[in-house]
Design a protein around this motif. Structure first.
Motif, mmCIF file in Angstrom:
data_model
loop_
_atom_site.group_PDB
_atom_site.id
_atom_site.type_symbol
_atom_site.label_atom_id
_atom_site.label_comp_id
_atom_site.label_asym_id
_atom_site.label_seq_id
_atom_site.Cartn_x
_atom_site.Cartn_y
_atom_site.Cartn_z
ATOM 1 N N THR A 1 34.256 21.007 44.580
ATOM 2 C CA THR A 1 34.332 22.392 44.559
ATOM 3 C C THR A 1 33.790 23.086 45.692
ATOM 4 O O THR A 1 34.420 23.931 46.104
ATOM 5 N N PHE A 2 32.706 22.742 46.178
ATOM 6 C CA PHE A 2 32.237 23.255 47.548
ATOM 7 C C PHE A 2 33.409 22.904 48.729
ATOM 8 O O PHE A 2 33.637 23.948 49.450
ATOM 9 N N LYS B 1 33.832 28.128 51.805
ATOM 10 C CA LYS B 1 32.891 29.059 51.894
ATOM 11 C C LYS B 1 31.486 28.481 52.417
ATOM 12 O O LYS B 1 30.490 29.191 52.518
ATOM 13 N N LEU C 1 29.006 29.698 44.019
ATOM 14 C CA LEU C 1 29.959 30.194 45.079
ATOM 15 C C LEU C 1 30.190 31.782 44.669
ATOM 16 O O LEU C 1 30.380 32.591 45.606
ATOM 17 N N ASN C 2 29.962 31.965 43.386
ATOM 18 C CA ASN C 2 29.930 33.509 42.794
ATOM 19 C C ASN C 2 28.735 34.239 43.120
ATOM 20 O O ASN C 2 28.606 35.419 42.654
ATOM 21 N N LYS D 1 30.714 26.593 41.070
ATOM 22 C CA LYS D 1 31.636 27.702 40.940
ATOM 23 C C LYS D 1 30.477 28.925 40.713
ATOM 24 O O LYS D 1 30.509 30.210 41.326
ATOM 25 N N SER E 1 36.330 22.533 48.745
ATOM 26 C CA SER E 1 37.644 23.146 48.594
ATOM 27 C C SER E 1 37.714 24.509 48.760
ATOM 28 O O SER E 1 38.776 25.108 48.910
ATOM 29 N N SER E 2 36.231 25.004 48.677
ATOM 30 C CA SER E 2 36.185 26.538 48.837
ATOM 31 C C SER E 2 36.432 27.071 50.074
ATOM 32 O O SER E 2 36.597 28.279 50.232
#
Length: 440
Positions: free
Chosen positions: A26-27, A32, A347-348, A344, A29-30
């Motif tokens: 998840t990290f 960010k 990241l938010n 997630k 693919s972000s």
């Protein structure tokens, strides 16, 4: 861009690395984040500034995390943060490595550590997002049973479904062995992990939801916490009831059942380490059933069993929590999803939370992923519902079976079961010569 530190704490599970994979993917693919670091040996890796560069790894190795059991890839620890100095050191390392995200995977004690780091970062004006990922085979991280049949805070913990499946399959296999050897070994006592919590012990019933086996299930919560002698006497009474009816008996006993002083060691959190104890519950119980404590004048044990033969015991040990061969596909999938959800949240910018699994009430098994404040879950532990313990104290109810069965994934193995269609007896009755002295 800020970097990420991920760490694991406490005892491993067979699916813990899939939570790690869920967060990592998840990290990555972000787009960010900068680097993803794995803290070597849990929070100790941060304190010792030993950070494995996960982003530098071959993508194939990240994928292999899905089917890699235990926590050996980046390691784990049982280290309790007790000093302000340790917390200050964590802040120092995070500043030096431009860390903006910290994910900690573990039980309630790990969530306490994550909460402390989150609070100090906020106090120091350090922009570090702290998020917890639940993990524990004991299934003790979470709240109470609710009216709708689900648990508050976290319905079930990643790792539990697989160890429950492992236990159920072990009982199925043990039943086949017991059927084969009961003329000499009528009783088999199987010890399972779980400290003072009975969720793993209870999962033995998933092997036999129709209650056809001569099976007794003894949870730590079911018997006296103070009078171990009465516990041994009561268990013996129930074992002999089963022996009279079936001539054999399988007993699954939690490692934390009070059967006397086991010589237990404790970790830094004060948790009992039964796998390193001087004695084990299953060993003590088998010895008691075999009457080793009341030998006759010739030094021979005087059995407490109402049938001839002995009680054997087995301790599966820590293999219960690490085996990938018996992994629950449901547990594996949910471990990934809760790890991904934690990433997630980070990241938010949602700090101070643990990602959690909530069961949607209803006949069909469904879950959703949500969040719970770290200070709510830190150092909290749920209890096995008393209403799920059977009246005879040596079994669990159908309500537990209904709640737990979806967690172990697909169907359990099905073994051959011959009908007892016997040839007619044509000869006189005969007692084997070697059994006549026993009064068989």
């Amino acid at each position: 861009m800020k970097n990420v530190v991920i760490a694991q704490s406490g005892g491993p599970t067979s699916v813990i690395n899939n939570s790690l994979r869920g967060a990592i993917e998840t990290f990555l693919s972000s787009g960010k984040i900068g680097k993803i670091y794995g803290a070597r040996m849990g929070i100790l890796g941060v304190l010792n500034e030993e950070l494995v560069d996960i982003t530098a790894q071959d993508p194939k190795q990240i994928k292999l995390l899905e089917r890699t059991p235990s926590a050996g890839v980046i390691g784990s620890c049982r280290y309790k943060i007790k000093s302000q100095e340790d917390l200050e050191r964590i802040v120092e390392v995070f500043k030096a490595h431009n860390v903006g995200y910290f994910l900690y995977c573990g039980g309630e004690d790990s969530m306490d550590t994550a909460n402390k780091v989150s609070l100090l970062a906020r106090e120091r004006g350090l922009e570090v997002i702290c998020v917890g990922i639940p993990k524990t085979i004991d299934n003790d991280l979470g709240g109470k049973l609710q009216e709708d049949g689900t648990f508050a805070i976290c319905d079930h913990d990643p790792g539990y479904g697989s160890v429950a499946r492992n236990t159920a399959i072990n009982v199925l296999e043990a039943n086949e062995e017991n059927k084969a050897s009961y003329t000499s070994d009528p009783v088999l006592v199987i010890g399972v992990m779980g400290r003072k919590m009975g969720f793993i012990t209870a999962s033995a019933r998933l092997a036999d939801p129709r209650r056809e086996m001569p099976l007794l299930i003894i949870l730590p919560e079911a018997l006296s916490q103070d009078d171990y002698k009465s516990n041994l006497e009561y268990i013996t009474e129930k074992v002999n009831e089963v022996l009279k009816a079936h001539k054999r008996c399988i007993i699954v006993i939690g490692e934390g059942v009070n059967v006397g002083d086991l010589g237990i060691l404790k970790d830094s959190f004060g948790h009992a380490q039964f796998s390193a104890a001087e004695k084990s519950a299953e060993q003590v119980l088998a010895n008691y059933l075999n009457g080793l404590d009341r030998k006759d004048e010739k030094g021979r044990a005087r059995s407490r069993l109402v049938v001839s033969g002995i009680a054997r015991y087995e301790k599966p040990g820590t293999r219960q929590r690490r085996e990938i061969a018996y992994v629950s596909e449901v547990d594996l999938r949910e471990a990934y999803e809760v790890g991904a959800y934690a990433a997630k949240l980070a990241l938010n910018g949602e700090t101070g939370y643990m990602a959690t699994i909530r069961r949607i009430p209803g006949e069909k098994y469904q879950v959703e992923y949500s969040k719970i404040p770290l200070n709510v879950v830190a150092n909290s532990a749920r209890e096995f519902p008393k209403k799920w313990i059977s009246e005879n104290k040596v079994d669990v109810t159908d309500d537990f079976v209904k709640w737990a069965m979806p967690l172990i994934g697909g169907p359990l193995p099905e073994f051959a079961n011959f009908k007892e269609i016997m040839a007619p007896k044509l000869c006189r009755d005969y007692i084997p010569a070697g059994l006549r002295e026993q009064g068989a």
